[in-house]
Structures are given as C-alpha cells and as structure tokens.
Design a protein around this motif. Structure first.
Motif, short mmCIF file in Angstrom:
data_model
loop_
_atom_site.label_atom_id
_atom_site.label_comp_id
_atom_site.label_asym_id
_atom_site.label_seq_id
_atom_site.Cartn_x
_atom_site.Cartn_y
_atom_site.Cartn_z
N ARG A 1 -5.93 9.90 -1.49
CA ARG A 1 -6.15 8.23 -2.95
C ARG A 1 -4.68 7.65 -2.68
O ARG A 1 -3.89 7.48 -2.32
N GLN B 1 -10.44 5.70 -3.38
CA GLN B 1 -9.98 7.38 -3.69
C GLN B 1 -10.72 7.54 -2.77
O GLN B 1 -12.30 7.67 -1.96
N THR C 1 -3.54 -2.49 -10.06
CA THR C 1 -2.92 -2.44 -8.88
C THR C 1 -5.33 -1.49 -8.26
O THR C 1 -5.50 -1.47 -9.07
N CYS D 1 -5.11 -3.34 2.44
CA CYS D 1 -5.33 -3.97 1.80
C CYS D 1 -5.67 -5.74 1.44
O CYS D 1 -4.33 -5.92 1.93
N GLU E 1 0.86 -1.00 -0.46
CA GLU E 1 -0.08 -0.01 0.16
C GLU E 1 1.33 1.35 0.16
O GLU E 1 1.77 1.49 0.79
N TYR F 1 -7.26 0.90 -5.39
CA TYR F 1 -6.23 2.65 -5.74
C TYR F 1 -8.37 2.65 -4.58
O TYR F 1 -9.74 2.10 -4.63
N SER G 1 -3.42 3.11 -2.73
CA SER G 1 -3.05 2.88 -3.47
C SER G 1 -2.12 1.45 -3.04
O SER G 1 -1.86 1.44 -2.21
N CYS G 2 -3.04 0.39 -3.98
CA CYS G 2 -2.11 -1.21 -3.34
C CYS G 2 -1.67 -2.06 -4.75
O CYS G 2 -2.73 -2.28 -5.67
N ALA G 3 -0.18 -1.93 -4.99
CA ALA G 3 0.14 -2.60 -5.49
C ALA G 3 0.67 -4.01 -5.26
O ALA G 3 0.55 -4.44 -4.46
N GLY H 1 0.27 6.33 -0.33
CA GLY H 1 -0.57 7.36 -0.24
C GLY H 1 -0.84 8.02 1.06
O GLY H 1 -2.41 8.51 0.86
N ARG I 1 -9.94 -0.80 -9.76
CA ARG I 1 -8.76 -1.40 -10.38
C ARG I 1 -8.35 -1.22 -11.08
O ARG I 1 -9.26 -0.65 -12.47
#
Length: 121
Positions: free
Chosen positions: A19, A81, A77, A95, A6, A79, A21-23, A8, A71
């Motif tokens: 926002r 928001q 990834t 995540c 994760e 997201y 993010s999770c890669a 952001g 996504r």
C-alpha cells in the motif's frame, strides 16, 4: 508550499501486496484530483489511477481489479492499494495532483519524489 510525499514502496514477491501513501499539503489536496503514475526502467511514465474528491476513480486497464485508489480527505492523504502484484508492476511510483480529471501526465501540476516498488518473480 505545495508538497506531495510518497511512502510505502519496497520489495515484494509476485502475488504479494503493498500500500502506497501520499501525504499532501492541505491546499493541494482540497482543490485537486489526485493521481498515481509509474515509470519502469527504460520506459515512459504511465498513468495508473486517479481519484476525485468524492471518491470516483479511473484506472489503467492493466491494474483494474488489482489496484485500488482511495483518499482520506481528513488526513490529506491518497492511497494506492496494490494486490496480486506482478514483476511488470516494478517501477517508481509517483503521486500527482491535477485540477482536472485526466490520464495525461501533462495535466498534473504537482508531483511527489516517487517511491520504488520492486516485484520479484
């Protein structure tokens, strides 16, 4: 190796936006529903939102209309928001990936390390 990372999180004033993010590793992302959970100090971890591979989403009632999960399958990834943030949104946000659509923490197999979100009043 399965990984969720994760990013952001941060400090924002009430009413502001962030926002997350999770890669995810490709293997995790392609076969799973992706979800976001959060844990506030002294409280149990709670469901925030989940999304299927086609973009269908479920939300916790208190974030409906303010948070949007999405996504990007090409980037592996997911997201979150977050708009109109409130002090009660302050928590560590996680995540997670699951093989089924669920609000239940126990049904998520893989977890990220979490990212702190702090909303000041």
């Amino acid at each position: 190796q399965v990984q969720l990372v994760e990013s952001g999180g941060g400090l924002v004033q009430a009413g502001g936006s962030l926002r997350l993010s999770c890669a995810a590793s490709e293997r995790t992302f392609s076969t799973n529903y992706m979800g976001w959970f959060r844990q506030a100090p002294g409280k149990e971890r709670e469901f925030v939102a989940t999304i299927n591979r086609s973009g269908g989403a479920l939300y916790y009632d208190s974030v409906k209309g303010r948070f949007t999960i999405s996504r990007d399958n090409a980037k592996n990834t997911v997201y979150l928001q977050m708009n109109s943030l409130k002090p009660e949104d302050t928590a560590v946000y996680y995540c997670a990936a699951s093989g089924v659509v669920s609000r239940r923490e126990a049904l998520y197999d893989y977890w990220g390390q979490g990212t702190q979100v702090t909303v000041s009043s």
